[in-house]
Every structure is written in C-alpha cells, then in structure tokens.
Enzyme design. Sequence first.
Site, PDB file in Angstrom:
ATOM      1  CE  LYS A  85      -4.191  -1.598   2.073  1.00  0.00           C
ATOM      2  NZ  LYS A  85      -5.242  -1.441   3.076  1.00  0.00           N
ATOM      3  CG  ASP A 110      -8.598   0.582   2.998  1.00  0.00           C
ATOM      4  OD1 ASP A 110      -9.648  -0.099   2.657  1.00  0.00           O
ATOM      5  OD2 ASP A 110      -7.275   0.274   3.034  1.00  0.00           O
TER       6      ASP A 110
HETATM    7  P1  NAP Z   1      -1.543  -4.022  11.290  1.00  0.00           P
HETATM    8  O1  NAP Z   1      -0.983  -2.921  10.450  1.00  0.00           O
HETATM    9  O2  NAP Z   1      -0.880  -5.186  11.493  1.00  0.00           O
HETATM   10  O3  NAP Z   1      -2.057  -3.371  12.804  1.00  0.00           O
HETATM   11  C1  NAP Z   1      -2.405  -4.269  13.860  1.00  0.00           C
HETATM   12  C2  NAP Z   1      -2.555  -3.258  14.890  1.00  0.00           C
HETATM   13  O4  NAP Z   1      -3.236  -4.242  15.931  1.00  0.00           O
HETATM   14  C3  NAP Z   1      -1.503  -2.626  15.639  1.00  0.00           C
HETATM   15  O5  NAP Z   1      -1.996  -1.479  15.985  1.00  0.00           O
HETATM   16  C4  NAP Z   1      -1.283  -3.626  16.807  1.00  0.00           C
HETATM   17  O6  NAP Z   1      -0.639  -3.144  17.976  1.00  0.00           O
HETATM   18  C5  NAP Z   1      -2.400  -4.174  17.177  1.00  0.00           C
HETATM   19  N1  NAP Z   1      -2.545  -5.591  17.686  1.00  0.00           N
HETATM   20  C6  NAP Z   1      -2.390  -6.716  17.208  1.00  0.00           C
HETATM   21  N2  NAP Z   1      -2.561  -7.621  17.963  1.00  0.00           N
HETATM   22  C7  NAP Z   1      -2.648  -7.085  19.063  1.00  0.00           C
HETATM   23  C8  NAP Z   1      -2.775  -7.517  20.581  1.00  0.00           C
HETATM   24  N3  NAP Z   1      -2.679  -9.032  21.018  1.00  0.00           N
HETATM   25  N4  NAP Z   1      -2.970  -6.767  21.636  1.00  0.00           N
HETATM   26  C9  NAP Z   1      -2.899  -5.491  21.526  1.00  0.00           C
HETATM   27  N5  NAP Z   1      -2.623  -4.761  20.262  1.00  0.00           N
HETATM   28  C10 NAP Z   1      -2.704  -5.763  19.292  1.00  0.00           C
HETATM   29  O7  NAP Z   1      -2.792  -4.364  10.808  1.00  0.00           O
HETATM   30  P2  NAP Z   1      -4.008  -3.533  10.006  1.00  0.00           P
HETATM   31  O8  NAP Z   1      -3.606  -3.934   8.610  1.00  0.00           O
HETATM   32  O9  NAP Z   1      -4.253  -2.062  10.361  1.00  0.00           O
HETATM   33  O10 NAP Z   1      -5.336  -4.358  10.559  1.00  0.00           O
HETATM   34  C11 NAP Z   1      -6.077  -4.094  11.590  1.00  0.00           C
HETATM   35  C12 NAP Z   1      -7.661  -4.762  11.559  1.00  0.00           C
HETATM   36  O11 NAP Z   1      -8.240  -4.096  10.369  1.00  0.00           O
HETATM   37  C13 NAP Z   1      -7.488  -6.244  11.219  1.00  0.00           C
HETATM   38  O12 NAP Z   1      -8.124  -6.737  12.331  1.00  0.00           O
HETATM   39  C14 NAP Z   1      -8.176  -6.458  10.134  1.00  0.00           C
HETATM   40  O13 NAP Z   1      -9.578  -7.388  10.087  1.00  0.00           O
HETATM   41  C15 NAP Z   1      -8.959  -5.053   9.995  1.00  0.00           C
HETATM   42  N6  NAP Z   1      -9.288  -4.624   8.490  1.00  0.00           N
HETATM   43  C16 NAP Z   1     -10.529  -4.434   8.070  1.00  0.00           C
HETATM   44  C17 NAP Z   1     -10.831  -4.166   6.958  1.00  0.00           C
HETATM   45  C18 NAP Z   1     -12.067  -3.715   6.438  1.00  0.00           C
HETATM   46  O14 NAP Z   1     -12.288  -3.173   5.336  1.00  0.00           O
HETATM   47  N7  NAP Z   1     -13.226  -3.832   7.302  1.00  0.00           N
HETATM   48  C19 NAP Z   1      -9.778  -4.041   5.866  1.00  0.00           C
HETATM   49  C20 NAP Z   1      -8.551  -4.127   6.243  1.00  0.00           C
HETATM   50  C21 NAP Z   1      -8.301  -4.571   7.771  1.00  0.00           C
HETATM   51  P3  NAP Z   1       1.053  -3.136  17.944  1.00  0.00           P
HETATM   52  O15 NAP Z   1       1.356  -1.931  17.311  1.00  0.00           O
HETATM   53  O16 NAP Z   1       1.307  -2.957  19.381  1.00  0.00           O
HETATM   54  O17 NAP Z   1       1.480  -4.192  17.180  1.00  0.00           O
END
Ligand code: NAP
Length: 286
Positions: free
Chosen positions: A70, A106
Amino acid sequence: MISGETKLYGIIGNPVAHTMSPPMHNAAFKELQLDCVYVPFLVEESGLTNAIEGIRAMNIKGLNVTMPHKLAVIPLLDILDPLAEKIGAVNTVVNNSGILTGYNTDADGFIKALLDNCIYTRGQRVVVIGAGGVSRAICFALAEHKYEVCIVNRTYKKALGLANEVSHMFNKDVKAYEMNEQNLKSILSGADILVNATSIGMDSTIGKTPVASTLLSPELVVFDTIYCPIETKLLKSAKNIGAKVIGGLDMLLWQGAIAFKLWTGLEAPFEIMKKELSKILELNEN
Ligand code: NAP
C-alpha cells in the site's frame, strides 16, 4: 463468459489468498452485466515494480492494493489523489490509458460505513484502538471529517507517531495513549465512538475483546473493523448493553463500492455485494 473484450481488474498483495474482493466485485460485474472480471495476483515485494508495469502493458483497468504494497506502490504511480497522498497509502489504482492514479478508498469506506449507521455531528469524540495500516486510514479520514480523535495502542510509540502525523497534517490536537484498562476507562468516559482497528477478535484471538465490556456504555457507537467473524466479541458485548454497533463488513463493502465506481463510473450494487460476502463469511463461520 470471458470474451475477447473482457476487461480485467484485480488485487495485488502477499498473501492474497484470503481476499474477499474477487467474489464481491465479480458479483457486482455479474449483476450489472458488465464484461469484466476480477482476479487475485500474488505479488512479492521484489516483483512490485514489474507488476505495476504489467498493468500498463496488459491494459489491466483497475487494481486493489493490499499489504505489503500500500505504501511502496505510491512512487510507481502517475497521479495521487489528495487524501491518499495525506494518508501515504493507496488501496485502489485506476488505469486510464496507461496513466495510473492512486486512491485510498479504505478511508472513505470507513466514513461511509459510519455515516450510514449513525448520526454525524461535527466534533464527535472518537477513540481509535490500534496504530497499524487500517488505523492510519481511519484516523486521517476522521480528522479530515472534523471528528476529534485519540489513538490508543499496545505499542505507545506507534500511537504517538501516528497522532503527531495527524495533528501536524490537520492542525489538530490528537492525543496518544498506551493501551491499558486505566487509560481506556478514562478516555472512554468522554467518548462518542469507539473504533477497534486492531486484530484482537479475529484468527487466533477470536473470542477475545480489546475493551472489557464493563468499560462500554449504551451511549457509545462501537465500530469493529474486523469482518471475520461478522460479529466479534466486542460487538456482541456492546450490543448486549444496548450500544449501537457497526461491523467491519460494512467498511469492506463501502471501500469496494467506492473503488467500483472509480473504475466503472457506475454505482455499485451494494446489496448484491453484501449478500455475496455475507454468504461466504457465514459459510466460513459454520
Ligand atoms: P496492522 O497494520 O498489522 O496493525 C495491527 C494493530 O493491531 C496494531 O496496532 C497492533 O498493535 C494491534 N494488535 C495486534 N495484536 C494485538 C494484541 N494482541 N494486543 C494489542 N494490540 C494488538 O494491521 P491492519 O492492516 O491495520 O489491520 C487491523 C485490523 O483491520 C484487522 O483486524 C483487519 O481485520 C481489519 N481490516 C478491516 C478492513 C475492512 O475493510 N473492514 C480492511 C483491512 C483490515 P502494535 O502496534 O502494538 O503491534
């Protein structure tokens, strides 16, 4: 039927096998009887430049871009939509006779899902949990739409970095907090909307919630970006106490619907796309 004139669309990412975009867009093409097809492309980081050149060479009409491309795709494009430029991430590319324009649907998809489900009054206070890619698009979109934002994250440094960027870009006071019960309790007591932009509640953490149910209140709008499962533990708890809830499926559908319009110029058949994805997600859950 694929014909000699079929227009090609797709998604690039790594991994890409889990993507919900092909069934969503193909259902929309079928409904509107468009001679178009949408396919997934597994593209390694080292292959991104060639893949983008390939779009031009093969006249692929439009692309979605998912992790890890991205950000890296930006310098390979010709034009960047102003919101995508602010966010610094692109999830949709339009190919107009070899000129590639990057967008971030998004961000608008999140706002559309939010506005579709609740009344908007300027200045509403939003707590966003998470500081990863999705949180980034959401926080910029919220600031652009004049919401008050604060960011809570397990890794405080990441929350602070994102908060500083949004503050600087929109000349706003965006606060960052480390994620713990005490902080959540005090921030949520003054909040209108809670957004979970972490992965807590999906995959290995299904059945877990980022916010204890005791910290939720019926006045809060609770938005979980997770779409698989359709109803997370957080959403169930919020619903049980009478709070308004919005699931990630709506955001996924709206980002897709906005991309569809950018590619085809047509309104996406939202309900058909929703029916298709709900069917797949329900099958996955059973
Ligand atoms: P990402 O860049 O990997 O970020 C993950 C985030 O979750 C970080 O802030 C991380 O915290 C936190 N996290 C992960 N495991 C954790 C835990 N056990 N305890 C506390 N914090 C935790 O992922 P992303 O791409 O942003 O995706 C995040 C979410 O968005 C996913 O769940 C996905 O399903 C959802 N999503 C939705 C859509 C939609 O269109 N609805 C599209 C894409 C993604 P740290 O910084 O501390 O690691």
